[in-house]
Design a protein around this motif. Structure first.
Motif, PDB file in Angstrom:
ATOM      1  N   ARG A   1     -73.502  28.214 -22.242  1.00  0.00           N
ATOM      2  CA  ARG A   1     -73.762  29.035 -23.421  1.00  0.00           C
ATOM      3  C   ARG A   1     -74.776  28.345 -24.325  1.00  0.00           C
ATOM      4  O   ARG A   1     -74.836  27.124 -24.382  1.00  0.00           O
ATOM      5  CB  ARG A   1     -72.470  29.300 -24.197  1.00  0.00           C
ATOM      6  CG  ARG A   1     -71.412  30.047 -23.401  1.00  0.00           C
ATOM      7  CD  ARG A   1     -70.144  30.252 -24.229  1.00  0.00           C
ATOM      8  NE  ARG A   1     -69.146  30.992 -23.478  1.00  0.00           N
ATOM      9  CZ  ARG A   1     -68.213  30.441 -22.719  1.00  0.00           C
ATOM     10  NH1 ARG A   1     -68.158  29.117 -22.614  1.00  0.00           N
ATOM     11  NH2 ARG A   1     -67.341  31.186 -22.060  1.00  0.00           N
ATOM     12  N   LYS A   2     -75.524  29.161 -25.043  1.00  0.00           N
ATOM     13  CA  LYS A   2     -76.488  28.630 -26.003  1.00  0.00           C
ATOM     14  C   LYS A   2     -75.861  28.664 -27.391  1.00  0.00           C
ATOM     15  O   LYS A   2     -75.468  29.734 -27.870  1.00  0.00           O
ATOM     16  CB  LYS A   2     -77.771  29.459 -25.981  1.00  0.00           C
ATOM     17  CG  LYS A   2     -78.913  28.827 -26.755  1.00  0.00           C
ATOM     18  CD  LYS A   2     -80.193  29.613 -26.559  1.00  0.00           C
ATOM     19  CE  LYS A   2     -81.354  28.946 -27.306  1.00  0.00           C
ATOM     20  NZ  LYS A   2     -82.602  29.711 -27.147  1.00  0.00           N
ATOM     21  N   PRO A   3     -75.732  27.523 -28.073  1.00  0.00           N
ATOM     22  CA  PRO A   3     -75.083  27.503 -29.387  1.00  0.00           C
ATOM     23  C   PRO A   3     -75.772  28.428 -30.385  1.00  0.00           C
ATOM     24  O   PRO A   3     -77.010  28.489 -30.450  1.00  0.00           O
ATOM     25  CB  PRO A   3     -75.211  26.035 -29.818  1.00  0.00           C
ATOM     26  CG  PRO A   3     -75.364  25.278 -28.534  1.00  0.00           C
ATOM     27  CD  PRO A   3     -76.147  26.176 -27.628  1.00  0.00           C
ATOM     28  N   ILE A   4     -74.974  29.162 -31.152  1.00  0.00           N
ATOM     29  CA  ILE A   4     -75.525  30.109 -32.117  1.00  0.00           C
ATOM     30  C   ILE A   4     -76.367  29.393 -33.162  1.00  0.00           C
ATOM     31  O   ILE A   4     -77.443  29.865 -33.547  1.00  0.00           O
ATOM     32  CB  ILE A   4     -74.390  30.904 -32.783  1.00  0.00           C
ATOM     33  CG1 ILE A   4     -73.692  31.780 -31.746  1.00  0.00           C
ATOM     34  CG2 ILE A   4     -74.917  31.765 -33.932  1.00  0.00           C
ATOM     35  CD1 ILE A   4     -72.478  32.515 -32.273  1.00  0.00           C
TER      36      ILE A   4
ATOM     37  N   THR B   1     -72.235  33.863 -25.961  1.00  0.00           N
ATOM     38  CA  THR B   1     -70.799  34.042 -25.748  1.00  0.00           C
ATOM     39  C   THR B   1     -70.349  33.951 -24.295  1.00  0.00           C
ATOM     40  O   THR B   1     -69.234  33.490 -24.023  1.00  0.00           O
ATOM     41  CB  THR B   1     -70.343  35.408 -26.304  1.00  0.00           C
ATOM     42  OG1 THR B   1     -71.087  36.453 -25.660  1.00  0.00           O
ATOM     43  CG2 THR B   1     -70.574  35.486 -27.811  1.00  0.00           C
ATOM     44  N   MET B   2     -71.169  34.387 -23.371  1.00  0.00           N
ATOM     45  CA  MET B   2     -70.725  34.482 -21.974  1.00  0.00           C
ATOM     46  C   MET B   2     -71.550  33.647 -21.010  1.00  0.00           C
ATOM     47  O   MET B   2     -71.235  33.594 -19.822  1.00  0.00           O
ATOM     48  CB  MET B   2     -70.745  35.949 -21.521  1.00  0.00           C
ATOM     49  CG  MET B   2     -69.829  36.824 -22.329  1.00  0.00           C
ATOM     50  SD  MET B   2     -69.844  38.526 -21.749  1.00  0.00           S
ATOM     51  CE  MET B   2     -68.997  39.309 -23.117  1.00  0.00           C
ATOM     52  N   GLY B   3     -72.597  33.029 -21.486  1.00  0.00           N
ATOM     53  CA  GLY B   3     -73.333  32.125 -20.633  1.00  0.00           C
ATOM     54  C   GLY B   3     -74.636  32.682 -20.088  1.00  0.00           C
ATOM     55  O   GLY B   3     -74.940  33.875 -20.215  1.00  0.00           O
TER      56      GLY B   3
ATOM     57  N   LEU C   1     -71.241  44.545 -22.549  1.00  0.00           N
ATOM     58  CA  LEU C   1     -71.274  43.108 -22.801  1.00  0.00           C
ATOM     59  C   LEU C   1     -71.228  42.799 -24.290  1.00  0.00           C
ATOM     60  O   LEU C   1     -70.603  41.812 -24.711  1.00  0.00           O
ATOM     61  CB  LEU C   1     -72.522  42.493 -22.168  1.00  0.00           C
ATOM     62  CG  LEU C   1     -72.558  42.445 -20.638  1.00  0.00           C
ATOM     63  CD1 LEU C   1     -73.869  41.845 -20.152  1.00  0.00           C
ATOM     64  CD2 LEU C   1     -71.373  41.637 -20.096  1.00  0.00           C
ATOM     65  N   VAL C   2     -71.874  43.609 -25.117  1.00  0.00           N
ATOM     66  CA  VAL C   2     -71.839  43.374 -26.558  1.00  0.00           C
ATOM     67  C   VAL C   2     -70.430  43.568 -27.100  1.00  0.00           C
ATOM     68  O   VAL C   2     -69.955  42.791 -27.935  1.00  0.00           O
ATOM     69  CB  VAL C   2     -72.841  44.298 -27.282  1.00  0.00           C
ATOM     70  CG1 VAL C   2     -72.677  44.190 -28.793  1.00  0.00           C
ATOM     71  CG2 VAL C   2     -74.264  43.935 -26.900  1.00  0.00           C
ATOM     72  N   ASN C   3     -69.734  44.603 -26.632  1.00  0.00           N
ATOM     73  CA  ASN C   3     -68.346  44.801 -27.046  1.00  0.00           C
ATOM     74  C   ASN C   3     -67.472  43.605 -26.669  1.00  0.00           C
ATOM     75  O   ASN C   3     -66.642  43.149 -27.461  1.00  0.00           O
ATOM     76  CB  ASN C   3     -67.788  46.080 -26.409  1.00  0.00           C
ATOM     77  CG  ASN C   3     -68.250  47.339 -27.107  1.00  0.00           C
ATOM     78  OD1 ASN C   3     -67.894  47.593 -28.245  1.00  0.00           O
ATOM     79  ND2 ASN C   3     -69.063  48.133 -26.429  1.00  0.00           N
ATOM     80  N   LEU C   4     -67.664  43.094 -25.463  1.00  0.00           N
ATOM     81  CA  LEU C   4     -66.895  41.936 -25.015  1.00  0.00           C
ATOM     82  C   LEU C   4     -67.305  40.682 -25.778  1.00  0.00           C
ATOM     83  O   LEU C   4     -66.468  39.793 -26.019  1.00  0.00           O
ATOM     84  CB  LEU C   4     -67.088  41.730 -23.513  1.00  0.00           C
ATOM     85  CG  LEU C   4     -66.565  42.863 -22.613  1.00  0.00           C
ATOM     86  CD1 LEU C   4     -66.855  42.558 -21.149  1.00  0.00           C
ATOM     87  CD2 LEU C   4     -65.069  43.088 -22.822  1.00  0.00           C
TER      88      LEU C   4
ATOM     89  N   ARG D   1     -62.331  35.321 -31.012  1.00  0.00           N
ATOM     90  CA  ARG D   1     -61.315  34.384 -30.521  1.00  0.00           C
ATOM     91  C   ARG D   1     -61.801  32.939 -30.591  1.00  0.00           C
ATOM     92  O   ARG D   1     -61.062  32.041 -30.987  1.00  0.00           O
ATOM     93  CB  ARG D   1     -60.944  34.719 -29.070  1.00  0.00           C
ATOM     94  CG  ARG D   1     -60.416  36.135 -28.856  1.00  0.00           C
ATOM     95  CD  ARG D   1     -59.135  36.397 -29.591  1.00  0.00           C
ATOM     96  NE  ARG D   1     -58.541  37.679 -29.217  1.00  0.00           N
ATOM     97  CZ  ARG D   1     -57.579  38.276 -29.902  1.00  0.00           C
ATOM     98  NH1 ARG D   1     -57.118  37.722 -31.012  1.00  0.00           N
ATOM     99  NH2 ARG D   1     -57.084  39.441 -29.496  1.00  0.00           N
ATOM    100  N   ALA D   2     -63.062  32.720 -30.198  1.00  0.00           N
ATOM    101  CA  ALA D   2     -63.587  31.360 -30.112  1.00  0.00           C
ATOM    102  C   ALA D   2     -63.944  30.790 -31.479  1.00  0.00           C
ATOM    103  O   ALA D   2     -63.764  29.591 -31.727  1.00  0.00           O
ATOM    104  CB  ALA D   2     -64.810  31.328 -29.200  1.00  0.00           C
ATOM    105  N   ARG D   3     -64.443  31.654 -32.387  1.00  0.00           N
ATOM    106  CA  ARG D   3     -64.878  31.174 -33.695  1.00  0.00           C
ATOM    107  C   ARG D   3     -64.393  32.133 -34.781  1.00  0.00           C
ATOM    108  O   ARG D   3     -65.177  32.857 -35.393  1.00  0.00           O
ATOM    109  CB  ARG D   3     -66.400  31.029 -33.718  1.00  0.00           C
ATOM    110  CG  ARG D   3     -66.911  30.117 -32.607  1.00  0.00           C
ATOM    111  CD  ARG D   3     -68.318  29.681 -32.803  1.00  0.00           C
ATOM    112  NE  ARG D   3     -68.594  29.141 -34.111  1.00  0.00           N
ATOM    113  CZ  ARG D   3     -69.811  28.735 -34.483  1.00  0.00           C
ATOM    114  NH1 ARG D   3     -70.817  28.810 -33.638  1.00  0.00           N
ATOM    115  NH2 ARG D   3     -70.016  28.255 -35.695  1.00  0.00           N
ATOM    116  N   PRO D   4     -63.101  32.138 -35.034  1.00  0.00           N
ATOM    117  CA  PRO D   4     -62.537  33.087 -36.004  1.00  0.00           C
ATOM    118  C   PRO D   4     -63.000  32.846 -37.434  1.00  0.00           C
ATOM    119  O   PRO D   4     -63.008  33.781 -38.247  1.00  0.00           O
ATOM    120  CB  PRO D   4     -61.021  32.862 -35.868  1.00  0.00           C
ATOM    121  CG  PRO D   4     -60.890  31.475 -35.321  1.00  0.00           C
ATOM    122  CD  PRO D   4     -62.070  31.282 -34.422  1.00  0.00           C
ATOM    123  N   ASP D   5     -63.393  31.601 -37.769  1.00  0.00           N
ATOM    124  CA  ASP D   5     -63.782  31.281 -39.142  1.00  0.00           C
ATOM    125  C   ASP D   5     -65.277  31.431 -39.386  1.00  0.00           C
ATOM    126  O   ASP D   5     -65.757  31.148 -40.481  1.00  0.00           O
ATOM    127  CB  ASP D   5     -63.362  29.843 -39.479  1.00  0.00           C
ATOM    128  CG  ASP D   5     -61.846  29.662 -39.372  1.00  0.00           C
ATOM    129  OD1 ASP D   5     -61.124  30.626 -39.680  1.00  0.00           O
ATOM    130  OD2 ASP D   5     -61.413  28.572 -38.968  1.00  0.00           O
TER     131      ASP D   5
END
Length: 498
Positions: free
Chosen positions: A21-24, A117-119, A409-412, A419-423
């Motif tokens: 994944r590429k960090p946001i 998010t998905m790689g 894919l955008v919905n997922l 889930r991964a970054r709730p904050d």
């Protein structure tokens, strides 16, 4: 700076690279650079109004001018409900786009969201789908321009020669679709000159085509008969649902604003607003046109009727100038779609080029114009050739699968990121999470399954070509993978010897 021309460290396993994944934060901080000398920054010149008009321009195309002729016989007077159902189905994905556009405010649309998010593997598939969707959509829409140009000329007793009205292969000696070529090239030149100028031209065109449709609504309502709605569902709920499935594709294009993440003045605030506002505008116009049309004519009148809106206006007014206004409105509608979708295509390819997925020339930004001039020139030229010389046939249908796959894919991605970054800070949040994105993804899968077998074969063939391109180019030139491999080598070199 990443020197991608230096001797690269050993290639990592394919499975690990596909999942990378590429960090946001890296995406946002690095917007405008791929770590190489050919990078450059785009100009932030688009406000929420221009962004909304980009999405409306890409969505509100020629479909509404002809779609009633095939949809009303399926749904009856309830066709307006079919438009509403299709709009709600599209809105399920639109709100996911709005959240991701605010959370990942960069160019690249669903390609960038999937990469974060998905790689890399699914990001490549998504980007390859978008290349098909945007490229073929531009060509397919432009091809229809010859018909409407001829309608405009016919009013003055003129017409285009058959040789210049269609690609080679026709029985009438056709050689090239000249209006399609000219339209794509004009859009290409305008986009090369600057996105601000292109955005204002698009805004003017969107206002014109909305004005034409409002003219129809006003005239049709003057002949409205409530009795046409006495039997709302003559074909039953099944017919209404079937029409909704067909009409869903009239909403494709709302995601165009999400490709402008690097050119928006305030992307985190304005991109979600533009996406939601464009959906509201388009859905409202579609429903009003449907209600007015059926109110003016019995639902069974539409069966086999082409250009229904134009015929209704001619019969109600008896004025020839209506034909001229509608023909010009259709040409403007086509031009607006070509301009905005070509814009989206070039920005997605630019982002993929920065990531090393496609040749870097597509990602170079001109210092003079602040646009990916080289990529726009290449992309526009290729599409102009396709539109002018190649009969698209069922290839255009394959764009539906590519679009729906990207929507899914955008919905997922929304679900994963919650889930991964709730904050994580979000300027827009999908309501009723996780049900809305799950329903959005499910709707996309349902519509994909119901597409024809020939469309699936074309899509699978395109994916096979994409796999070869990735393995032959993208895997070797991936900037994210190369950076990770260099970090591994550097950490190994820094580790004390035993």
């Amino acid at each position: 700076m990443i020197d991608t021309h230096a001797t690269a460290p050993p290639r990592e396993p394919l499975a690990r690279q596909l999942a990378r994944r590429k960090p946001i934060e890296q995406m946002v901080a690095g917007a405008g650079t791929d770590g190489t000398a050919n990078s450059g920054k785009l100009k932030r010149s688009l406000g929420v109004w221009q962004l909304t008009m980009i999405s409306v321009g890409a969505t509100l195309g020629t479909g509404i001018f002809v779609v009633l002729g095939s949809s009303v016989p399926m749904a009856g007077p309830a066709v307006w409900i079919s438009f509403l159902i299709a709009g709600v189905a599209a809105l399920l994905s639109a709100v996911s786009y709005a959240e991701m556009a605010g959370a990942v405010p960069v160019s690249g649309s669903s390609y960038s969201y999937t990469y974060a998010t998905m790689g890399e593997g699914l990001a490549w598939v998504c980007g390859w789908c978008l290349v098909l969707e945007y490229g073929v959509s531009v060509a397919a829409v432009a091809v229809g321009s010859a018909e409407y140009v001829n309608e405009t000329l016919n009013i003055f007793g003129l017409s285009l020669p058959a040789a210049l009205s269609a690609p080679p292969g026709g029985a009438d000696g056709s050689m090239i679709n000249l209006p399609a070529v000219v339209l794509v090239l004009l859009a290409m030149v305008l986009l090369i000159r600057g996105v601000s100028e292109a955005a204002w031209v698009n805004t003017i065109m969107v206002v014109i085509k909305i004005g034409v449709l409002l003219l129809f609504i006003g005239i049709a309502f003057s002949a409205f008969q409530a009795s046409h709605y006495e039997t709302l569902l003559p074909m039953g709920a099944a017919g209404m649902s079937a029409a909704a499935s067909r009409l869903f594709f009239s909403y494709i294009g709302f995601d165009a604003a999400s490709t402008a993440g690097e050119e928006a003045k305030n992307p985190q605030r304005d991109l979600p607003r533009a996406i939601i506002a464009s959906m509201a505008i388009v859905t409202g116009i579609y429903i009003l046109v449907a209600i007015a049309a059926v109110g003016a004519r019995q639902w069974d009148w539409f069966d086999g009727t082409e250009a229904a809106l134009l015929i209704i206006l001619q019969e109600l007014t008896g004025a020839k100038w209506i034909s001229l206004i509608f023909a010009i409105g259709a040409v403007v509608a086509i031009a607006s779609v070509v301009l905005t979708v070509l814009y989206g295509q070039t920005r997605i390819l630019m982002t993929m080029a920065r990531d090393g997925m496609v040749p870097r020339v597509l990602g170079r930004v001109s210092q003079r114009t602040g646009t990916p001039a080289a990529g726009t020139l290449i992309c526009g030229s290729v599409i102009a050739v396709i539109a002018g010389l190649i009969p698209l046939g069922q290839l255009a249908d394959a764009t539906s699968i590519g679009t729906l796959f990207a929507f899914m894919l955008v919905n997922l991605s929304v679900i994963y990121l919650r889930r991964a970054r709730p904050d994580m800070e979000r300027t827009f949040r999908v309501p009723l999470f996780p049900y809305v994105p799950l329903l959005g993804a499910g709707m996309c899968v349902y519509l994909m399954v119901n597409l024809g077998l020939s469309t699936w074969w074309v899509f699978l063939a395109w994916m096979a070509v994409g796999a070869l391109v990735y393995l032959g180019y993208g895997r070797r030139h991936s900037v994210a993978s190369l950076a990770a491999r260099r970090e591994t080598v550097d950490s190994d070199d820094a580790r004390p010897a035993n």
